[in-house]
Design an enzyme around this catalytic site. Structure first.
Site, short mmCIF file in Angstrom:
data_model
loop_
_atom_site.label_atom_id
_atom_site.label_comp_id
_atom_site.label_asym_id
_atom_site.label_seq_id
_atom_site.Cartn_x
_atom_site.Cartn_y
_atom_site.Cartn_z
N LYS A 47 0.91 -1.34 -0.13
CA LYS A 47 -0.11 0.05 0.03
C LYS A 47 1.04 1.23 -0.03
CE LYS A 47 -0.24 -0.23 4.99
NZ LYS A 47 -0.85 -0.77 6.06
N TYR A 263 16.75 30.67 4.08
CA TYR A 263 15.66 31.38 5.06
C TYR A 263 15.79 31.44 6.53
CZ TYR A 263 12.74 30.86 0.80
OH TYR A 263 12.27 30.89 -0.44
C1 LIG Z 1 -0.07 -1.70 6.77
C2 LIG Z 1 -0.71 -3.10 7.21
C3 LIG Z 1 0.14 -4.32 7.29
C4 LIG Z 1 1.51 -4.00 7.45
O1 LIG Z 1 1.92 -3.63 8.58
P1 LIG Z 1 3.53 -3.36 8.75
O2 LIG Z 1 3.50 -3.11 10.32
O3 LIG Z 1 4.14 -2.39 7.71
O4 LIG Z 1 4.31 -4.42 8.67
C5 LIG Z 1 -0.48 -5.36 7.67
N1 LIG Z 1 -1.84 -5.44 7.61
C6 LIG Z 1 -2.92 -4.39 7.44
C7 LIG Z 1 -4.19 -4.65 7.50
C8 LIG Z 1 -2.31 -3.22 7.29
O5 LIG Z 1 -2.80 -2.06 6.93
#
Ligand SMILES: *Cc1c(COP(=O)(O)O)cnc(C)c1O
Length: 365
Positions: A47, A263
């Site tokens: 994601k 800045y």
């Molecule tokens: C983001 C997510 C993960 C992965 O989490 P990490 O801490 O990056 O390993 C697993 N399951 C779900 C449902 C997520 O949203």
């Protein structure tokens, strides 16, 4: 050094780029898969553009090495399919009426966490039931099971998986996580034959690392696969950062003792030297809060970042002259890593990584 012999394009000189190392990524995944154990399926979470690493490149690099991909939205999943990714994809977002057709057309697995969603699902659709055992976000409550069961049985729906998500898995033996595991185990017992043969998954990176009893038959790793620990306290032996953020010097000029930079004139040269200008700034995702606090790597030199980071430019100071076009590592080997930036800015490496702007080219090396 990988790209040192590469022809410098006009674009390189004007911007920054991410090098995403496919073999480091695969090494991390191999290590995590071994940790999960024989026969445990693996979901690579890609994601948010694979936590900034470039989702399609990461998915391609992992083809055949994992069981499934996890994404937040249908749009992310569709983009992967359009880029030729054929690995099974689980979409974490709630099902919506306007995205239903895409699940079918692009062969995506849905996550269903409410009765409203369950009513939209048809018997031919592939989906996992998500339960909220304490995350306090998406999902049915375990006590909804009898009602879910009625709906599933009466409409002959076919959930292929059961999942929950941990709120506090980034440290070992957390009472909240232990309770979530207990509640999931009880739910699975209650589901009885409805749980049999299903994919059951709960663990994110923290769950995999710190809760051996919560692997069920699949784990979902994100941050650890990219080489960072989900925890500030616990390091990850063997896992390496996958990403290097690089740019090239776009201007360089002499600066005299006392000359101020950027800045608010927050930095002044302690001696005569060279001001190195990089074409990267907070518009690219380089946090302004890091101004005057980090170092970057140019050739064999580690150089302090000096003056306020601006929207499109960032400056370094060097005693010696550095040529325009010299490659600089902004973040990565020899420079600092996302977890160090995160600690300095009061956030987590996740936010640093996925804050790197989408416009920046991801190069799988
Ligand atoms: C983001 C997510 C993960 C992965 O989490 P990490 O801490 O990056 O390993 C697993 N399951 C779900 C449902 C997520 O949203």
């Amino acid at each position: 050094m990988l790209n040192s012999t590469r022809q410098i394009t006009a674009k390189d000189a004007a911007t920054s780029y991410l090098e995403v190392n496919g073999s480091v990524l695969r090494d991390n995944v191999r290590l995590l898969s071994e940790m999960a154990g024989q026969g445990i399926k693996t979901m690579a979470v890609v994601k948010a553009n694979a936590y900034g690493h470039g989702a399609s490149g990461v998915a391609r690099a992992l083809a055949g090495k994992i069981t499934a991909l996890g994404v937040a939205t249908v749009e992310e999943a569709v983009n992967l399919r359009k880029d030729g990714i054929i690995t099974p994809i689980l979409v974490f977002a709630p099902v919506r009426r306007d995205t239903l057709a895409d699940y079918r057309s692009f062969n995506l697995v849905a996550t269903v966490g409410s009765f409203e969603e369950l009513r939209m699902i048809s018997p031919s659709m592939s989906f996992h039931l998500e339960f909220d055992t304490g995350m306090g976000r998406l999902g049915f409550y375990p006590e909804d099971w009898p009602e879910i069961r009625q709906e599933v049985e009466s409409r002959q729906l076919n959930p292929s998986g059961i999942m929950t998500h941990f709120a506090c898995a980034d440290s070992p033996s957390h009472a909240k996580t232990l309770q979530q595991i207990d509640d999931l185990n009880e739910l699975i017992r209650n589901m009885d034959e409805h749980a049999r043969g299903k994919l059951i998954h709960a663990s994110n990176s923290g769950g995999l690392l710190f809760y051996k009893q919560a692997r069920y038959n699949m784990v979902r790793f994100g941050i650890s696969m990219y080489g960072f620990s989900p925890s500030e306290t616990y390091a990850l032996p063997g896992l390496k950062p996958v990403m290097q953020w690089k740019t090239r010097v776009c201007a360089t000029k002499a600066i005299h003792t006392g000359g101020t930079v950027s800045y608010e004139a927050s930095w002044a040269a302690p001696e005569d030297g060279w001001l190195i200008v990089l074409p990267v700034g907070y518009a690219d995702g380089l946090p302004r809060a890091l101004s005057n606090r980090i170092v970057m790597r140019a050739g064999n030199k580690t150089l302090p970042q000096t003056g306020n980071i601006t929207m499109d430019y960032t400056m370094l100071f060097c005693r010696d002259y550095i040529e325009t076009g010299t490659e600089v590592t902004i973040m990565g080997d020899g420079a600092m890593q996302a977890d160090e930036w995160a600690a300095m800015t009061g956030t987590i490496p996740y936010e640093i990584l996925c804050g790197i702007h989408a416009k920046i080219e991801r190069r799988l090396v």
